[in-house]
Motif scaffolding. Structure first.
Motif, PDB file in Angstrom:
ATOM      1  N   ASN A  68      80.366 -39.891 -42.620  1.00 26.30           N
ATOM      2  CA  ASN A  68      80.003 -39.147 -41.416  1.00 26.30           C
ATOM      3  C   ASN A  68      78.798 -39.832 -40.776  1.00 26.30           C
ATOM      4  O   ASN A  68      77.733 -39.932 -41.392  1.00 26.30           O
ATOM      5  CB  ASN A  68      79.634 -37.707 -41.775  1.00 26.30           C
ATOM      6  N   ASP A  69      78.947 -40.300 -39.554  1.00 31.46           N
ATOM      7  CA  ASP A  69      77.914 -41.085 -38.873  1.00 31.46           C
ATOM      8  C   ASP A  69      77.037 -40.168 -38.028  1.00 31.46           C
ATOM      9  O   ASP A  69      77.493 -39.596 -37.040  1.00 31.46           O
ATOM     10  CB  ASP A  69      78.590 -42.152 -38.008  1.00 31.46           C
ATOM     11  N   MET A  70      75.760 -40.033 -38.414  1.00 35.91           N
ATOM     12  CA  MET A  70      74.826 -39.188 -37.669  1.00 35.91           C
ATOM     13  C   MET A  70      74.167 -39.938 -36.508  1.00 35.91           C
ATOM     14  O   MET A  70      73.205 -39.464 -35.928  1.00 35.91           O
ATOM     15  CB  MET A  70      73.775 -38.607 -38.619  1.00 35.91           C
ATOM     16  N   ASP A  71      74.684 -41.104 -36.184  1.00 34.61           N
ATOM     17  CA  ASP A  71      74.270 -41.961 -35.065  1.00 34.61           C
ATOM     18  C   ASP A  71      73.070 -42.822 -35.445  1.00 34.61           C
ATOM     19  O   ASP A  71      72.470 -42.681 -36.506  1.00 34.61           O
ATOM     20  CB  ASP A  71      74.012 -41.163 -33.792  1.00 34.61           C
ATOM     21  N   MET A  72      72.717 -43.715 -34.525  1.00 37.05           N
ATOM     22  CA  MET A  72      71.698 -44.723 -34.831  1.00 37.05           C
ATOM     23  C   MET A  72      70.342 -44.080 -35.111  1.00 37.05           C
ATOM     24  O   MET A  72      70.051 -42.967 -34.666  1.00 37.05           O
ATOM     25  CB  MET A  72      71.561 -45.698 -33.670  1.00 37.05           C
ATOM     26  N   MET A  73      69.524 -44.816 -35.852  1.00 39.69           N
ATOM     27  CA  MET A  73      68.203 -44.330 -36.217  1.00 39.69           C
ATOM     28  C   MET A  73      67.217 -44.577 -35.083  1.00 39.69           C
ATOM     29  O   MET A  73      67.249 -45.608 -34.417  1.00 39.69           O
ATOM     30  CB  MET A  73      67.726 -45.007 -37.493  1.00 39.69           C
ATOM     31  N   GLU A  74      66.321 -43.601 -34.891  1.00 38.18           N
ATOM     32  CA  GLU A  74      65.367 -43.634 -33.788  1.00 38.18           C
ATOM     33  C   GLU A  74      63.944 -43.971 -34.259  1.00 38.18           C
ATOM     34  O   GLU A  74      62.976 -43.710 -33.546  1.00 38.18           O
ATOM     35  CB  GLU A  74      65.361 -42.275 -33.078  1.00 38.18           C
ATOM     36  N   ILE A  75      63.826 -44.546 -35.434  1.00 40.52           N
ATOM     37  CA  ILE A  75      62.499 -44.935 -35.922  1.00 40.52           C
ATOM     38  C   ILE A  75      61.894 -45.964 -34.967  1.00 40.52           C
ATOM     39  O   ILE A  75      62.529 -46.951 -34.611  1.00 40.52           O
ATOM     40  CB  ILE A  75      62.598 -45.492 -37.353  1.00 40.52           C
ATOM     41  N   ALA A  79      58.335 -39.947 -29.660  1.00 39.44           N
ATOM     42  CA  ALA A  79      57.050 -39.457 -30.151  1.00 39.44           C
ATOM     43  C   ALA A  79      57.184 -38.822 -31.533  1.00 39.44           C
ATOM     44  O   ALA A  79      56.419 -37.918 -31.886  1.00 39.44           O
ATOM     45  CB  ALA A  79      56.469 -38.457 -29.158  1.00 39.44           C
ATOM     46  N   LEU A  80      58.133 -39.286 -32.332  1.00 38.75           N
ATOM     47  CA  LEU A  80      58.292 -38.756 -33.678  1.00 38.75           C
ATOM     48  C   LEU A  80      57.064 -39.085 -34.519  1.00 38.75           C
ATOM     49  O   LEU A  80      56.548 -40.209 -34.474  1.00 38.75           O
ATOM     50  CB  LEU A  80      59.527 -39.364 -34.342  1.00 38.75           C
TER      51      LEU A  80
END
Length: 221
Positions: A68-75, A79-80
């Motif tokens: 199950n692909d939760m989509d690309m990482m936003e690291i 503003a995380l």
């Protein structure tokens, strides 16, 4: 397309994208190896928790060549906080979502690079013996769940996601951890820091910062 790719002389990852529609998790593995579970990701805590919550309902469909692909990482994007980025990575690892980095690597800080280069977390994600992901365990009182347990070739792992906007004490009750053998003493190995602690008794507690995720390998000692 899946048949054509499978006929090639080299492995080719075939990722399906219909944004989690048509119950793709039930049939995606007959066509490809991974499938998106939602609309496009965003560099927000609300997206991270929402997709973890969604994916947690369908983890029985995850195994080798079936993700199950939760989509690309936003690291490195938006503003995380660094704790939210740790959770982002750790939970994609725990649930064995494909790890695709959607950022400019040259602009990541040392702290961010240390997250995505963590060898122990990557080893859980890519374990060659166990293909199943970590799954929620115990009584679930939050959305998404906070406590997850899963196996690797090294033993039993526990991931705890602090969904609270403030630091919080979390307790691992050993008898409640799925797959953990009963023992009078356990070694708790921190997959972030590499440090070990030996614990006697029925439980162990730790404090997690707001929106942070802890990850441990727990073995009878």
């Amino acid at each position: 397309m899946g048949t054509a790719l499978a006929a090639q002389s080299r492995p080719i990852q075939y990722s399906l994208c219909i944004w989690g529609q048509a119950k793709v998790w039930t049939w995606g593995a007959t066509v490809g190896q991974s499938w998106r579970m939602s609309g496009d990701s965003s560099a927000t805590w609300s997206y991270i928790t929402s997709i973890i919550s969604t994916n947690s309902n369908y983890l029985n469909y995850v195994n080798f060549y079936s993700h199950n692909d939760m989509d690309m990482m936003e690291i490195g994007n938006g503003a995380l906080t660094i704790q939210e980025q740790r959770s982002h990575f750790a939970m994609w690892v725990a649930l064995k979502s494909p790890i695709l980095l959607g950022t400019d690597l040259s602009r990541l800080t040392t702290e961010q690079l240390n997250i995505i280069k963590n060898k122990e977390l990557l080893a859980f994600s890519q374990d060659g013996t166990v293909g199943a992901p970590a799954k929620p365990y115990g009584t679930i009182n939050t959305t998404p769940a906070e406590y997850y347990a899963g196996k690797s070739s090294k033993g039993t792992h526990v991931f705890i996601l602090n969904t609270s906007a403030s630091s919080s004490t979390k307790t691992i009750t050993f008898a409640s951890v799925t797959g953990l053998a009963s023992a009078s003493r356990y070694k708790i190995h921190d997959m972030w820091t590499g440090s070990d602690v030996t614990v006697t008794g029925s439980s162990w507690s730790t404090t997690l910062a707001a929106h942070d995720t802890g990850a441990w390998l727990i073995t009878p000692s």
